[in-house]
Design a protein around this motif. Structure first.
Motif, PDB file in Angstrom:
ATOM      1  N   ARG A   1       7.771  -3.418  -7.464  1.00  0.00           N
ATOM      2  CA  ARG A   1       6.767  -2.559  -6.829  1.00  0.00           C
ATOM      3  C   ARG A   1       6.841  -1.155  -7.420  1.00  0.00           C
ATOM      4  NH1 ARG A   1       4.466  -4.886  -2.268  1.00  0.00           N
ATOM      5  NH2 ARG A   1       5.689  -6.530  -1.281  1.00  0.00           N
ATOM      6  N   ASN A   2       8.000  -0.795  -7.890  1.00  0.00           N
ATOM      7  CA  ASN A   2       8.263   0.543  -8.422  1.00  0.00           C
ATOM      8  C   ASN A   2       7.880   0.713  -9.891  1.00  0.00           C
ATOM      9  OD1 ASN A   2      10.487  -1.360  -8.748  1.00  0.00           O
ATOM     10  ND2 ASN A   2      11.572   0.310  -9.761  1.00  0.00           N
ATOM     11  N   ALA A   3       7.366  -0.295 -10.529  1.00  0.00           N
ATOM     12  CA  ALA A   3       6.979  -0.178 -11.941  1.00  0.00           C
ATOM     13  C   ALA A   3       5.897   0.901 -12.083  1.00  0.00           C
ATOM     14  CB  ALA A   3       6.488  -1.523 -12.478  1.00  0.00           C
ATOM     15  N   PRO A   4       6.032   1.766 -13.079  1.00  0.00           N
ATOM     16  CA  PRO A   4       5.158   2.941 -13.218  1.00  0.00           C
ATOM     17  C   PRO A   4       3.831   2.646 -13.920  1.00  0.00           C
ATOM     18  CG  PRO A   4       6.800   2.996 -14.934  1.00  0.00           C
ATOM     19  CD  PRO A   4       7.098   1.775 -14.087  1.00  0.00           C
ATOM     20  N   GLY A   5       3.157   1.653 -13.476  1.00  0.00           N
ATOM     21  CA  GLY A   5       1.871   1.242 -14.036  1.00  0.00           C
ATOM     22  C   GLY A   5       1.526  -0.067 -13.369  1.00  0.00           C
ATOM     23  N   ILE A   6       0.456  -0.692 -13.827  1.00  0.00           N
ATOM     24  CA  ILE A   6       0.094  -2.010 -13.325  1.00  0.00           C
ATOM     25  C   ILE A   6       0.194  -2.973 -14.481  1.00  0.00           C
ATOM     26  CG2 ILE A   6      -1.708  -3.438 -12.295  1.00  0.00           C
ATOM     27  CD1 ILE A   6      -2.669  -0.874 -10.861  1.00  0.00           C
TER      28      ILE A   6
ATOM     29  N   HIS B   1       1.719  -3.945   9.018  1.00  0.00           N
ATOM     30  CA  HIS B   1       2.342  -4.822   8.024  1.00  0.00           C
ATOM     31  C   HIS B   1       1.847  -6.239   8.258  1.00  0.00           C
ATOM     32  CE1 HIS B   1       6.243  -5.625   5.555  1.00  0.00           C
ATOM     33  NE2 HIS B   1       5.205  -6.260   5.073  1.00  0.00           N
ATOM     34  N   ALA B   2       0.954  -6.656   7.394  1.00  0.00           N
ATOM     35  CA  ALA B   2       0.423  -8.015   7.413  1.00  0.00           C
ATOM     36  C   ALA B   2       0.508  -8.556   5.995  1.00  0.00           C
ATOM     37  CB  ALA B   2      -1.028  -8.016   7.891  1.00  0.00           C
ATOM     38  N   THR B   3       0.904  -9.797   5.868  1.00  0.00           N
ATOM     39  CA  THR B   3       1.074 -10.364   4.536  1.00  0.00           C
ATOM     40  C   THR B   3       0.695 -11.841   4.524  1.00  0.00           C
ATOM     41  OG1 THR B   3       2.621 -10.685   2.705  1.00  0.00           O
ATOM     42  CG2 THR B   3       3.522 -10.932   4.919  1.00  0.00           C
ATOM     43  N   ARG B   4       0.358 -12.309   3.340  1.00  0.00           N
ATOM     44  CA  ARG B   4       0.134 -13.736   3.119  1.00  0.00           C
ATOM     45  C   ARG B   4       1.082 -14.259   2.044  1.00  0.00           C
ATOM     46  NH1 ARG B   4      -4.463 -14.586   0.623  1.00  0.00           N
ATOM     47  NH2 ARG B   4      -4.326 -16.794   1.032  1.00  0.00           N
ATOM     48  N   TYR B   5       1.848 -13.367   1.421  1.00  0.00           N
ATOM     49  CA  TYR B   5       2.623 -13.778   0.256  1.00  0.00           C
ATOM     50  C   TYR B   5       4.104 -14.023   0.523  1.00  0.00           C
ATOM     51  CZ  TYR B   5      -1.507 -13.170  -2.519  1.00  0.00           C
ATOM     52  OH  TYR B   5      -2.766 -13.313  -3.029  1.00  0.00           O
ATOM     53  N   LYS B   6       4.734 -13.259   1.372  1.00  0.00           N
ATOM     54  CA  LYS B   6       6.155 -13.449   1.710  1.00  0.00           C
ATOM     55  C   LYS B   6       7.018 -13.690   0.470  1.00  0.00           C
ATOM     56  CE  LYS B   6       5.254 -15.441   6.256  1.00  0.00           C
ATOM     57  NZ  LYS B   6       5.534 -16.582   7.127  1.00  0.00           N
ATOM     58  N   LYS B   7       6.893 -12.817  -0.511  1.00  0.00           N
ATOM     59  CA  LYS B   7       7.677 -12.876  -1.759  1.00  0.00           C
ATOM     60  C   LYS B   7       7.334 -14.062  -2.652  1.00  0.00           C
ATOM     61  CE  LYS B   7      11.589 -10.242  -0.037  1.00  0.00           C
ATOM     62  NZ  LYS B   7      13.027 -10.180   0.141  1.00  0.00           N
TER      63      LYS B   7
ATOM     64  N   GLY C   1       0.787  -1.226   0.000  1.00  0.00           N
ATOM     65  CA  GLY C   1       0.000   0.000   0.000  1.00  0.00           C
ATOM     66  C   GLY C   1       0.812   1.266   0.000  1.00  0.00           C
ATOM     67  N   LEU C   2       2.137   1.166   0.128  1.00  0.00           N
ATOM     68  CA  LEU C   2       2.993   2.338   0.288  1.00  0.00           C
ATOM     69  C   LEU C   2       2.894   3.333  -0.869  1.00  0.00           C
ATOM     70  CD1 LEU C   2       5.168   3.758   1.975  1.00  0.00           C
ATOM     71  CD2 LEU C   2       6.869   2.430   0.721  1.00  0.00           C
ATOM     72  N   ILE C   3       3.027   2.880  -2.084  1.00  0.00           N
ATOM     73  CA  ILE C   3       3.016   3.794  -3.224  1.00  0.00           C
ATOM     74  C   ILE C   3       1.634   4.399  -3.413  1.00  0.00           C
ATOM     75  CG2 ILE C   3       3.330   3.971  -5.729  1.00  0.00           C
ATOM     76  CD1 ILE C   3       5.634   1.920  -5.380  1.00  0.00           C
ATOM     77  N   PHE C   4       0.594   3.586  -3.310  1.00  0.00           N
ATOM     78  CA  PHE C   4      -0.780   4.073  -3.408  1.00  0.00           C
ATOM     79  C   PHE C   4      -1.051   5.110  -2.315  1.00  0.00           C
ATOM     80  CE2 PHE C   4      -5.426   2.664  -2.499  1.00  0.00           C
ATOM     81  CZ  PHE C   4      -5.941   3.756  -3.181  1.00  0.00           C
ATOM     82  N   ALA C   5      -0.675   4.801  -1.071  1.00  0.00           N
ATOM     83  CA  ALA C   5      -0.888   5.741   0.031  1.00  0.00           C
ATOM     84  C   ALA C   5      -0.130   7.042  -0.206  1.00  0.00           C
ATOM     85  CB  ALA C   5      -0.463   5.113   1.356  1.00  0.00           C
TER      86      ALA C   5
ATOM     87  N   VAL D   1      -0.499  -9.696 -11.004  1.00  0.00           N
ATOM     88  CA  VAL D   1      -0.136  -8.324 -11.362  1.00  0.00           C
ATOM     89  C   VAL D   1       0.988  -7.806 -10.477  1.00  0.00           C
ATOM     90  CG1 VAL D   1      -2.396  -7.752 -12.321  1.00  0.00           C
ATOM     91  CG2 VAL D   1      -1.981  -7.399  -9.885  1.00  0.00           C
ATOM     92  N   PHE D   2       1.678  -6.809 -11.009  1.00  0.00           N
ATOM     93  CA  PHE D   2       2.731  -6.130 -10.256  1.00  0.00           C
ATOM     94  C   PHE D   2       2.792  -4.687 -10.711  1.00  0.00           C
ATOM     95  CE2 PHE D   2       4.918  -7.750 -14.002  1.00  0.00           C
ATOM     96  CZ  PHE D   2       5.712  -6.682 -14.391  1.00  0.00           C
ATOM     97  N   GLY D   3       3.499  -3.890  -9.918  1.00  0.00           N
ATOM     98  CA  GLY D   3       3.670  -2.472 -10.210  1.00  0.00           C
ATOM     99  C   GLY D   3       2.821  -1.617  -9.292  1.00  0.00           C
TER     100      GLY D   3
END
Length: 185
Positions: A174-179, A74-80, A53-57, A162-164
């Motif tokens: 995460r830094n990709a400039p789009g989705i 910070h909660a996750t289910r994916y762990k990379k 959520g960092l970039i969106f926030a 999806v990523f970005g």
């Protein structure tokens, strides 16, 4: 563990762009208007779900021109990984929820397990109301709770990996400039 950076770069190069930065910006502005109309007088605490959520926030918060407090969890289910597992709390919120309105900002609503667990946590901690906003809602019939949705959603995407713009592929992009959607996933 060694990462094949050539393979990571190839994923980005071969990916399908689902949403451009301009489309994302328009969606975020729409969400900001809706949140402002609904919650400007509520004195909310806004929680960013890390790391996704960092970039969106970071793009949404400056558009919310009313008093609010900001924190994170910070909660996750994916762990990379590319598939979700059990919910893992890396950092729980450290502020009082009692009688406060809460806004949770997250990157994507996929199956909804993580977001549902965060909502439940906030409710049990005494929140007056919990509102959720996601940049992306994935279309499929695997939602953890039938009909589950965020209060504010920017964009809807097909059921692809999806990523970005905050979402990652194996910890990268995460830094990709789009989705973008990974070819074949």
């Amino acid at each position: 563990m060694s990462i094949d950076m050539g393979a990571i770069k190839a994923v980005r190069k071969e990916a399908d762009c689902l949403f451009t930065k301009a489309e994302i910006d328009a969606a975020i502005k729409k969400i900001a208007t809706e949140i402002t109309n609904d919650l400007a007088d509520k004195n909310p605490i806004v929680f960013c779900v890390m790391n996704g959520g960092l970039i969106f926030a970071g793009q949404l918060l400056p558009l919310l021109d009313f008093p609010l407090e900001i924190s994170y969890l910070h909660a996750t289910r994916y762990k990379k990984e590319t598939t979700g597992g059990e919910l893992f709390w890396k950092a729980k919120p450290e502020v009082s929820f009692i009688d406060r309105d809460i806004i949770i900002i997250d990157d994507i609503l996929d199956e909804g397990n993580t977001l549902a667990a965060i909502i439940q946590y906030c409710q049990h901690a005494g929140a007056n109301a919990v509102y959720t906003t996601v940049l992306l809602d994935k279309e499929h019939d695997r939602k953890a709770i039938p009909g589950f949705s965020a209060n504010y959603t920017g964009l809807t995407c097909p059921d692809r990996f999806v990523f970005g713009f905050g979402m990652d592929y194996k910890g990268y992009w995460r830094n990709a400039p789009g989705i973008f959607a990974v070819k074949g996933l």
